[in-house]
Each structure stands twice: as C-alpha cells, then as structure tokens.
Design an enzyme around this catalytic site. Structure first.
Site, PDB file in Angstrom:
ATOM      1  N   SER A 270       4.929  -4.773   0.331  1.00 18.11           N
ATOM      2  CA  SER A 270       5.355  -3.537  -0.327  1.00 18.11           C
ATOM      3  C   SER A 270       5.276  -3.700  -1.832  1.00 18.11           C
ATOM      4  O   SER A 270       5.052  -4.800  -2.339  1.00 18.11           O
ATOM      5  CB  SER A 270       6.796  -3.177   0.064  1.00 18.11           C
TER       6      SER A 270
ATOM      7  N   SER B  41       3.152  -1.217   4.610  1.00 18.57           N
ATOM      8  CA  SER B  41       3.616  -1.409   3.244  1.00 18.57           C
ATOM      9  C   SER B  41       4.456  -0.223   2.788  1.00 18.57           C
ATOM     10  O   SER B  41       4.145   0.919   3.118  1.00 18.57           O
ATOM     11  CB  SER B  41       2.408  -1.575   2.308  1.00 18.57           C
TER      12      SER B  41
ATOM     13  N   ASP C 191       5.234   1.477  -0.483  1.00 19.58           N
ATOM     14  CA  ASP C 191       4.806   1.527  -1.886  1.00 19.58           C
ATOM     15  C   ASP C 191       5.421   2.755  -2.552  1.00 19.58           C
ATOM     16  O   ASP C 191       5.090   3.896  -2.199  1.00 19.58           O
ATOM     17  CB  ASP C 191       3.279   1.581  -1.978  1.00 19.58           C
TER      18      ASP C 191
END
Length: 318
Positions: free
Chosen positions: A214, A252, A254
């Site tokens: 991340s 992830s 983000d």
C-alpha cells in the site's frame, strides 16, 4: 542519502528550503519509531496548523484495499479537524483511540471528533499481530512534532515498510509555485519495479513481494484551494506512483490526503495547473527519497528487505 545527493533531480520546479512537507508554513511532523528485532513499526504524525477549527481537505482513493479511518467524513464535509497519523495496519484502531485521547485532553468541551489515521501493512518485517503501538507512542509523535526536516527512511510509520523490491519507508519533498508551496510526505509500501527518471532499476535479489502492499500520501499546501480542488490535487499524487514504477496491485490500499492551510477564497480551476505539476513532482521525489534514505532490515521471522544500492541510482543518473 536523499535522491538529489545521488545526482538525480526529479522534475523542474524549485524545491522549498527543506525540500519537505514542513516547507508549508505551520505544518509540523513528529515520529515515534519501534525497531527491536521482531518489531519494526511506528507512528508518523502530520499536524496542520489550525486543525482544531477545521482545514479544507480531500481524500483520493487509488485502490481502496486499506483501513483509512475517518475518510468518509472528509468526503462528506471537505475538512479535517485532527492531525493525520500513519502507522501499521493492525495498529490503526489503537492509534485512532489514542489520538482521540490526546485531542480530548486538549478540549474538555469536545463531544465529536473525526480522527484521521492511515496505514500500510508492515507485517513482513514486523510482528503485526502484536499490535505494539501504545498511547504513549502516539503522544510522543504528536508532542515532538516540529517544523524541522522530517527524518526519512526507516522511521515512524515507515520503519517496517518496503517498496518496489527494496526497503523503503518515510519520504518527503516540496515544490515552490506561484503564491505558495506544495509539500508531500509518503509512507511507501507497494509493489512494482523501481523506475528512476524513466529507467527501470530491478532489485538485485529477486523474490516475491510481501503481501499487503500500500501507499499513504499526504499533500499539504498554503495555496487558496477548496475541498473539491484538493480532491483534484490528491488524485495527481496517486498518479505519481506510476512514475516510480508502481504496478497498482489489486491488494494495495493507495490513498492521498490533501489539505490547505489557507483561509482565503479559492483560486479558479484554470490556476491549478502549476499545483498539479508541483504535486506530481514532489510525490515522485518523496517516494524516491523513501527508498534512498532507507537501510537494510532483517526483522520478523528473519525476513530481510534490502536497501537499494546507491550505485545503481548513480548509474541511472549518468
């Protein structure tokens, strides 16, 4: 060493004095680091000036596989009313509770607060299930916050993180623009192939990337922009991950959080081009700094993440 010390100059806009998020007047950063064998984690606190009365803010979600506490109210109201804290995934909720304690101790009349706490998964190098962050760690990060150049690499919330095949951590950068400054701080922990000014720099040791990749990005500015415009700025920060080689993995989380310290009437959208440019450049450089300032760590279960060899970066710059 920061990326510029290795002969690499990302972008064309001038940096602020420190080349850091703390170049934005009034913005403070404090950190607490736990680096002891199986525990490699910590807390990074970004403290906007005047947060108690609310500052304009927005959140951009590049990939929502994360635990960003408080984001829905930011979306709804367009303000943040607390410092922004970063930590490891399973410590998010303890950090949020400790932040509330810190805030309530300072305002005996408060009955509703929206703590903002982001995370990345540092479980490859740290015993994430131990959830070792205590209120005292959070208080120490907040109480030590200063306008100095923040430490980078293996510190605070970046102590146990890695990115693009190498050890990474906290990184920061800034850009001067007409009428103000744009500053960025990142907690880098994502997969892909490190790319420096368009040139791939693959790791020397090829191995599967750790799970839970991340990236948290915090953008600060003193430009007069409103929450909607800050949303546009925040999205450019997420876009900048691609410049350093992110593969935007489906696992992830983000996120970019952008806030403005200005109370003036917002500029017209036509005036955002330079702010977009500054955000992209500062995010790219902050991400590169998070790698070049980090050092090799052997942590939980003997797992090791290696620092990027500086000579590889110097060769890229030649």
């Amino acid at each position: 060493m920061r990326i510029r010390s290795l002969g690499v100059t990302p972008g064309s806009l001038p940096t602020g004095r420190l080349n850091a998020i703390t170049d934005v007047p009034g913005v403070l950063v404090g950190q607490t680091t736990l680096a002891d064998g199986d525990l490699n984690t910590g807390v990074t606190a970004i403290v906007p000036p005047g947060f108690a009365t609310g500052v304009a803010a927005a959140v951009a979600v590049g990939n929502g596989y994360g635990k960003l506490v408080g984001s829905t109210q930011v979306d709804e109201l367009g303000v943040i009313e607390t410092p922004i804290l970063l930590t490891g995934t399973l410590s998010v909720f303890r950090v949020a509770d400790a932040l509330l304690t810190w805030l309530l101790d300072r305002d005996p009349t408060a009955t509703s607060l929206n703590p903002i706490v982001g995370e990345t998964n540092d479980g490859y190098l740290s015993d994430i299930r131990a959830r070792p962050i205590t209120p005292e760690h959070v208080f120490a990060a907040l109480d030590s916050a200063s306008a100095d150049l923040p430490a980078e690499g293996n510190v605070g919330a970046g102590t146990g993180t890695g990115a693009l095949g190498f050890k990474a951590g906290i990184g920061t950068s800034s850009r001067q623009v007409s009428g103000g400054v744009v500053g960025v701080l990142v907690q880098a922990n994502f997969s892909g192939t490190l790319t420096v000014l368009g040139t791939p720099v693959p790791p020397l040791v090829q191995k599967p990337a750790p799970e839970g990749n991340s990236c948290m990005i915090v953008v600060a500015t003193d430009l007069p922009v409103d929450a909607r415009q800050l949303g546009r700025i925040a999205r450019r920060a997420v876009f900048a991950m691609g410049r350093v080689g992110s593969d935007f993995s489906p696992g992830s989380g983000d996120y970019a959080i952008a806030f403005s310290t200005s109370r003036a009437a917002p500029i017209r959208d036509q005036g955002l081009k330079e702010a977009f440019h500054a955000t992209t450049e500062a995010t790219e450089e902050a991400l590169l700094n998070s790698l070049t300032t980090a050092s090799t760590v052997t942590g939980f279960n003997g797992n090791t993440q290696y620092a990027v060899p500086h000579e590889l970066i110097r060769n890229t710059a030649r």
